[in-house]
Write a protein that holds these residues in place. Sequence first.
Motif, short mmCIF file in Angstrom:
data_model
loop_
_atom_site.label_atom_id
_atom_site.label_comp_id
_atom_site.label_asym_id
_atom_site.label_seq_id
_atom_site.Cartn_x
_atom_site.Cartn_y
_atom_site.Cartn_z
N LEU A 1 0.73 -1.29 0.02
CA LEU A 1 -0.01 0.00 0.13
C LEU A 1 0.91 1.18 0.11
CD1 LEU A 1 -2.85 -0.63 2.72
CD2 LEU A 1 -3.20 0.08 0.24
N ARG B 1 -0.31 9.44 -1.31
CA ARG B 1 0.61 10.62 -1.59
C ARG B 1 0.93 11.20 -0.25
NH1 ARG B 1 -3.16 14.36 -5.37
NH2 ARG B 1 -1.83 15.68 -4.25
N THR B 2 0.28 11.02 0.99
CA THR B 2 0.48 11.81 2.03
C THR B 2 2.07 11.72 2.54
OG1 THR B 2 -1.75 10.79 2.81
CG2 THR B 2 -0.61 12.41 4.28
N GLY B 3 2.51 12.75 2.71
CA GLY B 3 3.49 12.90 3.52
C GLY B 3 4.73 12.58 2.44
N GLN B 4 4.93 12.60 1.36
CA GLN B 4 5.83 11.99 0.34
C GLN B 4 6.54 13.47 0.09
OE1 GLN B 4 4.42 10.55 -3.23
NE2 GLN B 4 3.80 8.38 -2.14
N VAL B 5 7.85 12.96 0.37
CA VAL B 5 9.06 14.08 0.44
C VAL B 5 9.71 14.65 -0.72
CG1 VAL B 5 11.12 12.91 0.98
CG2 VAL B 5 10.72 15.16 2.30
N GLY B 6 9.47 13.79 -1.66
CA GLY B 6 10.42 13.93 -3.01
C GLY B 6 9.76 13.97 -4.23
N ARG B 7 10.20 14.29 -5.39
CA ARG B 7 9.85 14.06 -6.63
C ARG B 7 9.73 12.37 -7.19
NH1 ARG B 7 12.50 16.50 -10.63
NH2 ARG B 7 14.31 16.23 -9.52
N ALA B 8 10.53 11.58 -6.43
CA ALA B 8 10.99 10.29 -6.75
C ALA B 8 9.68 9.62 -6.63
CB ALA B 8 12.00 9.74 -6.04
N SER C 1 -1.18 14.99 9.99
CA SER C 1 -0.46 15.05 8.74
C SER C 1 -0.19 16.49 8.45
CB SER C 1 -0.99 14.31 7.60
OG SER C 1 -2.37 15.06 7.37
N GLU D 1 0.12 18.58 1.98
CA GLU D 1 1.06 18.70 1.12
C GLU D 1 1.78 20.13 0.79
OE1 GLU D 1 0.09 15.82 -2.03
OE2 GLU D 1 1.63 16.68 -3.33
N ASP E 1 6.89 17.22 10.11
CA ASP E 1 6.44 16.48 8.74
C ASP E 1 7.46 15.56 8.44
OD1 ASP E 1 4.63 16.02 6.60
OD2 ASP E 1 6.29 17.29 5.40
N MET E 2 8.73 16.05 8.59
CA MET E 2 9.96 14.89 8.32
C MET E 2 9.81 13.71 9.15
SD MET E 2 11.52 15.99 5.55
CE MET E 2 13.06 15.18 5.59
N VAL F 1 7.11 11.51 7.77
CA VAL F 1 7.50 10.80 6.53
C VAL F 1 8.43 9.83 6.80
CG1 VAL F 1 8.62 11.42 4.37
CG2 VAL F 1 6.94 12.94 5.04
N ARG G 1 6.55 7.07 8.59
CA ARG G 1 5.99 5.91 7.84
C ARG G 1 6.70 5.25 6.80
NH1 ARG G 1 2.69 11.21 6.77
NH2 ARG G 1 1.00 11.10 8.27
N LYS H 1 6.81 1.14 6.71
CA LYS H 1 6.62 0.44 5.37
C LYS H 1 7.70 -0.32 4.99
CE LYS H 1 5.60 1.53 0.87
NZ LYS H 1 5.49 2.96 0.11
N TYR I 1 17.61 12.58 0.07
CA TYR I 1 16.38 11.98 -0.17
C TYR I 1 15.33 12.75 -1.00
CZ TYR I 1 15.74 15.06 3.81
OH TYR I 1 16.02 16.07 4.68
N ILE I 2 15.77 13.68 -1.92
CA ILE I 2 14.92 14.40 -2.71
C ILE I 2 15.58 14.38 -4.01
CG2 ILE I 2 13.97 16.69 -3.13
CD1 ILE I 2 13.86 17.30 -0.32
N PRO J 1 17.12 10.30 -5.03
CA PRO J 1 15.83 9.35 -5.60
C PRO J 1 15.44 9.49 -6.78
CG PRO J 1 15.78 10.18 -3.22
CD PRO J 1 16.71 10.99 -3.76
N PRO K 1 13.37 1.53 -4.81
CA PRO K 1 13.45 2.81 -4.00
C PRO K 1 13.13 2.76 -2.66
CG PRO K 1 11.36 2.35 -5.38
CD PRO K 1 12.14 1.47 -5.78
N SER K 2 12.30 1.48 -2.06
CA SER K 2 12.15 1.44 -0.66
C SER K 2 13.45 1.18 0.17
CB SER K 2 11.15 0.14 -0.60
OG SER K 2 10.06 0.42 -1.05
N LEU L 1 15.30 4.74 0.11
CA LEU L 1 14.57 5.91 0.72
C LEU L 1 14.49 5.68 2.10
CD1 LEU L 1 11.77 7.00 -1.58
CD2 LEU L 1 13.47 8.56 -0.73
#
Lengths: 103, 324
Positions: free
Chosen positions: A47, A50-57, B34, B37, B214-215, B218, B221, B225, B275-276, B279, B291-292, B295
């Motif tokens: 799963l 989009r919530t909290g994604q930090v980058g464009r990747a 949260s 964005e 916020d970081m 992220v 999470r 995951k 990490y920006i 990636p 990527p998992s 990242l």
Amino acid sequence: MQTHKAKRVEITIEKIMQSRLSDALMKADVHGFTILPVYGGSGRSGLWDRTGQVGRAEGMVQFICIVREERLDALLTAAFKVVEKHIGVVNITDCEVLRAERF
Amino acid sequence: MGEILTLAANNLLSPIVLCFALGVSAALARSDLSVPEAAAKALSIYLLFAIGFKGGVSVAAHGVDLTLGLSLVAGVILSALLPLIAFALLRALSGLDRLNAAAVAGHYGSISIVTFVAATSVLESSGIAAEGYMVAVAAAMEAPAILSALWLISRGESGRMDASLWREILLNGSIVLLVGAFFIGMITGEEGLAEISSFVVAPFKGVLCLFLLDMGLVAGRGLAKGGKLLGAGSIAFGVLMPPIGAAFGLLAGLVLGLSLGGTVLLMTLSASASYIAVPAAMRVALPEANPSIYLTLSLGVTFPFNLVLGIPLYLAVASFVFGA
């Protein structure tokens, strides 16, 4: 009302590839498409959203293209070159449109 | 040792680290907390502008010298060199294949601008000045690591990088804003800063707290995951590589003749992992890499390590070396 047969192609792909796929479609003379943000989903990596994604990747977008059947192959060839190695889904369905001259 | 522990304890109880910890805890507890964005984006724009602007003002006040150019060159060399060390260490410690190891290694040559911002905040709190142009060094260290990572995997094979990827890396929004604000600060100097100081100076730490909340969310999470994907060897790498990078930064700082503050910032930059920017480049150039893994390692392991323990450690070691 008169309707016309067409093909609807949905390409869900990583956001980072958005501009590359747009360019490839334009080069293949596919000028009509819509790009939607994808809120989340589930795939081989589990799963995500989009919530909290930090980058464009991270993140996905969905392209929706509706074309006449004879233009489908050119569209798929162009798209495949971009999406081949990337995470995503390509699916094609039959649809009908009202104004055939626009496709 | 006592000084390091005191610094670490003070750092642990700072609002910045506690906000980050709150974010991680909330994410791990599956809270619905949260940061929207758009708000997170606005906070990052503010931080990049403020840090770039203040760096430019500092350069305007102290003037441009040869050390600035040499520091930029050193930054580029460090960024290109560290992935090679990271790759060897990662291969020795974990069972990662060459492709994923190279992708991870690229992240450890590039930098985390948030870690850099946190380090400047710690220095300011400690009353330690640093060279303003370290902001420019940070920008210079973003991209070379990507080339090293691609070299590791392709060894001369071309085709991984195209013109649009180059443009995206060199002109990504963070770099443009950071460098642009740096030049605005350099041009307008102290007078410019006086005009907007109520915006770029006073609220800085408060904004940084919210951004780190916020970081934390992220990172939490990501850990929840992707943590299962990381073996003990990979996690050990995520903790061991930052001090190794920092040691190279310390050496470079001493050779360049940087101040204590400048050396700590160069150590932090060398210790941090992207990490920006990286990636995003890896998703285009090495889509086969997972990527998992990269990242989670950079954001879930190395970033918290640097924020909580790394920065005070680097400050304490540099202080010891400088005899401060």
